[in-house]
Design a protein around this motif. Structure first.
Motif: not given
Length: 431
Positions: A182-183, A142-144, A212-219, A233-236
């Motif tokens: 960048i994000m 995802t980051l790639a 903002d998406l990367s800071r959300l709670d994965p669960a 989210v985990h990949e970010l």
């Protein structure tokens, strides 16, 4: 570590390479039957032409802005894609072809500076093929993908991202502050795996950027949306949840659909079209080593034309799973007879093969009667070999059926005998 190579404006760039006079001019490549734009040069994008724009809506730009349009040459694009992928394969120890102009490369454990290596491979692609590529490197897929987006936008949209990230962006080599910047500059809708509908829902909840998406709670993301978005989210965050697949998985459906060059209102041309679509789908089915259990055939009129409108389709169950072209063609034609009505101007039709399963493992049954389906696997293999060697359509299934269909098929054979081959006249290749 992963790298993503993505050729810019692939179809248009290929055309410009083979016709240098087109460089620097607004150019679009049109889809089958020249119905809509499927590729645009940078100059065409500057005119505001969107991907998939119908040709009749942008044709006026030919006179006002010098827009050029070309019919797609998929044979040429496929050849150039093969050459592109062979060069990308030299970057890492594994490659996954994501699309005709895009491929991931695994580069774990490769010594040296990966950024420098990416610049060298990119330069080789530009020199040998004349194609410009964006390259993104990161520790997750995802980051790639995000880094690749940055590498292209930093070049064609100055100011959107730092200029030194143009062409090649190694996300893993950036500092934490640079990564965050960048994000924060990337809209959540530009993140791989976030569709339009989910992107709109996230925006409504105040999640506007990739950061903002990367800071959300994965669960919470998993409960509210899906496991796929949770992985995003985990990949970010830099935690790899996906890996390259050495062999792409088999398709769950195989579809062949086309728009007609002119509206079709008679039954015979529609039957001819769906027969060709079913034949093409059968070739793809055998290529991946599968059988189909059901077939869906449909046709509809253009939504841009005045009423009356027509849009119907039917699922045709098959007695036994098969990859036999003749059986699939008969099923498609039978489906057309079930929904066809006179009085409509049909613009598009298609065949979709459903309920696919491996041809090596399938359910047998008691032989209690004649099924009417002889084993023609050797015949199908022979047809595929002939068409592969001498060109698609060299051998094809003729018209089938009774009454008017048979008369029409016989008429076609009398008119064009040099292009028509009956299945029973083809010698069967034996193993």
């Amino acid at each position: 570590m992963f790298a993503l190579f993505d050729a810019s404006n692939f179809y248009a760039a290929v055309e410009q390479n083979f016709r240098p006079s087109l460089k620097g001019r607004p150019l679009v490549v049109l889809s089958n039957n020249d119905s809509c734009a499927i590729a645009r040069s940078e100059e065409a994008k500057a005119l505001g032409i969107k991907m998939g724009a119908p040709w009749f809506k942008i044709s006026h730009l030919c006179e006002s802005h010098g827009l050029l349009a070309l019919s797609a040459n998929f044979t040429l694009y496929g050849d150039m894609s093969s050459r592109l992928m062979s060069l990308i394969a030299g970057f890492g120890h594994s490659t996954y072809v994501y699309s005709i102009d895009e491929a991931f490369a695994g580069c774990d454990g490769i010594p040296g500076d990966l950024t420098e290596r990416a610049f060298k491979v990119r330069a080789r692609i530009a020199q040998w093929l004349g194609l410009e590529c964006g390259v993104g490197l990161a520790q997750t897929l995802t980051l790639a993908k995000l880094a690749n987006h940055v590498s292209k936008d930093a070049l064609r949209k100055p100011g959107s991202y730092p200029a030194h990230l143009a062409q090649v962006c190694n996300f893993a080599a950036l500092s934490a502050d640079e990564q965050r910047a960048i994000m924060q500059a990337t809209a959540v809708g530009d993140v791989w795996g976030v569709g339009r509908k989910i992107g709109a829902q996230l925006a409504e909840g105040g999640v506007l950027t990739a950061w903002d998406l990367s800071r959300l709670d994965p669960a919470t993301v998993r409960r509210r949306w899906s496991l796929v978005l949770e992985r995003t989210v985990h990949e970010l965050r830099g935690l790899s949840c996906m890996s390259l697949e050495d062999v792409p998985t088999d398709k769950k459906q195989i579809a062949v659909t086309r728009s007609f060059g002119r509206p079709v209102s008679e039954l015979e041309p529609l039957l001819e079209a769906v027969s060709e679509f079913a034949s093409r789908a059968a070739e793809k089915l055998r290529k991946q080593g599968s059988f189909a259990g059901q077939l869906y055939v449909f046709a509809h009129s253009s939504p841009f034309r005045p009423p009356p409108q027509f849009s119907r389709g039917v699922v045709v169950p098959l007695l036994r799973p098969t990859a036999d072209t003749s059986i699939l063609v008969q099923a498609a034609r039978a489906g057309v007879h079930r929904f066809y009505e006179r009085g409509y101007q049909l613009q598009k039709a298609g065949v979709i093969l459903l309920d696919l399963a491996s041809s090596s493992v399938h359910q047998a049954e008691l032989d209690l009667g004649d099924s009417g389906q002889d084993d023609q696997s050797h015949l199908m293999t022979t047809i595929d070999r002939i068409n592969s060697r001498y060109g698609r359509g060299t051998v094809f299934v003729g018209g089938t059926g009774m009454g008017a269909e048979r008369e029409w098929a016989a008429k076609q054979m009398r008119l064009t005998p040099q292009y028509t081959t009956r299945l029973k006249d083809i010698p069967v290749a034996r193993a």
